[in-house]
Structures are given as structure tokens and as C-alpha cells.
Design an enzyme around this catalytic site. Structure first.
Site, PDB file in Angstrom:
ATOM      1  CG  HIS A  51      -0.338   0.064   2.527  1.00 37.45           C
ATOM      2  ND1 HIS A  51       0.359  -0.999   3.061  1.00 37.45           N
ATOM      3  CD2 HIS A  51      -0.271   1.052   3.458  1.00 37.45           C
ATOM      4  CE1 HIS A  51       0.822  -0.667   4.261  1.00 37.45           C
ATOM      5  NE2 HIS A  51       0.457   0.579   4.517  1.00 37.45           N
ATOM      6  CG  ASP A  52       2.252   3.426   3.092  1.00 41.17           C
ATOM      7  OD1 ASP A  52       1.400   4.123   2.501  1.00 41.17           O
ATOM      8  OD2 ASP A  52       2.327   3.360   4.330  1.00 41.17           O
ATOM      9  CE  LYS A  55       4.263   6.301   4.178  1.00 43.51           C
ATOM     10  NZ  LYS A  55       4.171   5.772   5.556  1.00 43.51           N
ATOM     11  CG  HIS A  80       2.492   7.948   0.205  1.00 42.52           C
ATOM     12  ND1 HIS A  80       2.032   8.768   1.207  1.00 42.52           N
ATOM     13  CD2 HIS A  80       1.864   6.751   0.400  1.00 42.52           C
ATOM     14  CE1 HIS A  80       1.181   8.107   1.958  1.00 42.52           C
ATOM     15  NE2 HIS A  80       1.050   6.888   1.493  1.00 42.52           N
ATOM     16  CG  HIS A 114      -3.365   7.749   2.992  1.00 39.04           C
ATOM     17  ND1 HIS A 114      -3.312   7.665   4.372  1.00 39.04           N
ATOM     18  CD2 HIS A 114      -2.181   7.256   2.545  1.00 39.04           C
ATOM     19  CE1 HIS A 114      -2.143   7.158   4.735  1.00 39.04           C
ATOM     20  NE2 HIS A 114      -1.443   6.892   3.647  1.00 39.04           N
ATOM     21  CG  ASP A 142      -1.698   1.287   7.165  1.00 43.34           C
ATOM     22  OD1 ASP A 142      -0.731   0.679   7.652  1.00 43.34           O
ATOM     23  OD2 ASP A 142      -1.601   2.421   6.659  1.00 43.34           O
TER      24      ASP A 142
END
Length: 196
Positions: A51-52, A55, A80, A114, A142
Site C-alpha cells: 500500500h505504501d 513512499k 505517495h 488514504h 493499516d
């Protein structure tokens, strides 16, 4: 790829292991409601640790900053999800996997985790059902694991406190069914926590 994004920002592999298991648990509990197949649930489990991934594109001075981000840094950090989606598209293209089954699930998780039900999230300010179910699931998994994990800037919250916050955010920021799925299956949640 599982470890790439998190090697730099201090989130551990065990965070990814736990949150992907929480995501699978939530998906299993809402499966009937959203007609999620076992294969779909498995894809959420496999893809949620990415998911990240965006970053990777965030500079260290922002990603690793111990204090609060200033408005410019905040804006940069909020890119991100978009960067993650771009990276995933590049990878899929590079390996000629654009048609890979479930690649849309992977893209949705990276892009929309997000977003908030009331439209206050980012990057697109999507609302309610316009946020894909897999992203709504991953958001709850998360946030719950982030709250209950010790980080350099905060102690670990108790499950009680974390559940209470999730329930406060349910319906406005977070999907209420996904929150309830986690809260109602505390035994399974604590089993996952004991394992990692």
C-alpha cells in the site's frame, strides 16, 4: 517489493505481516456483503503490504523527519499514493503484466488507502462507495496496526483504545462495516498480534 518501501521509514516487516492479516480477516468478514470471492480476498492479503510503496519516492528528510511535517512536506508526503500507483503501472508494463488478474486491486490499494468516506482524504477526495472496498479494508487494517504498534514518536496503544478510535471514525472517515469486522473478531486480532 514487500520490504522495499519500509526499509527506509522504520516500519517493520512485522507491521506488514500483521496489517495484511488484519486486511484478510476484515475481507473475510465483509465477503458476503460485497460478494468477494476467496481469490479476491487472497489478492487483498497479498497486495496490502504494497500500500505504501510510493513512499520510496519521498525524500528522507520528509519520510524520516521525527517531528511534525510543515505544510510543504505534508503536500509532498501526500503524493505517495499517486507515486505508488505510477510505480505499479511501470512495473506491470515492464513485465507485460497489465492484464494480470487482480492488478486493479493492487492499484486501488496503493492509490486510495488514504481516502476517507466523507471526502476529506487524499489524493482524490473520493467519498463513500467511490472508494474501492479493498482500499477501505486496507485503511482500517493499516490504521489499527499503526495505533497498536510502538513507533519512535509514540507508544503502542492498547487494543481497547485503538478500537474506540476506529469506532469514532466509523462512518465518517472509515468504513463502518470494516471497523465492525475487526472489533467483532477481537480473538482473531489478538491471535495475529501474538504471532508477530
Amino acid at each position: 517489493a514487500r520490504d522495499m518501501a519500509h526499509a527506509r521509514d522504520g516500519e517493520t516487516g512485522s507491521h506488514l505481516d500483521r496489517m495484511s492479516r488484519f486486511a484478510r480477516l476484515i475481507a473475510q468478514m465483509v465477503a458476503d456483503q460485497y460478494a468477494l470471492s476467496d481469490e479476491y480476498i487472497e489478492k487483498i492479503f497479498i497486495f496490502s503490504p504494497l500500500h505504501d510503496i510510493g513512499k520510496i519516492a519521498i525524500p528522507d528528510r520528509v519520510l524520516l523527519k521525527p517531528g511534525k511535517l510543515d505544510p510543504d512536506e505534508e503536500t509532498l508526503m501526500k503524493t505517495h499514493p499517486l507515486r505508488g500507483c505510477e510505480m505499479i503501472d511501470q512495473m506491470l508494463q515492464h513485465f507485460s503484466l497489465e492484464e494480470m488478474k487482480g492488478s486493479d486491486i493492487l492499484r486501488n490499494i496503493a492509490m486510495f488507502h488514504h481516502e476517507a468516506l466523507d471526502g476529506s482524504g487524499y489524493p482524490n477526495g473520493r467519498k463513500g462507495d467511490d472508494i474501492p472496498i479493498e482500499a477501505r479494508i486496507v485503511a482500517v487494517a493499516d490504521i489499527f496496526d499503526a495505533l497498536t504498534s510502538r513507533r519512535p514518536y509514540k507508544p503502542a496503544w492498547s487494543n481497547d483504545d485503538a478500537f474506540a478510535l476506529l469506532l469514532r471514525l466509523a462512518g465518517s472517515k472509515l468504513d463502518a462495516d470494516c471497523v465492525q469486522a475487526l472489533v467483532d473478531h477481537r480473538n482473531e486480532v489478538e491471535e495475529i498480534q501474538r504471532e508477530f
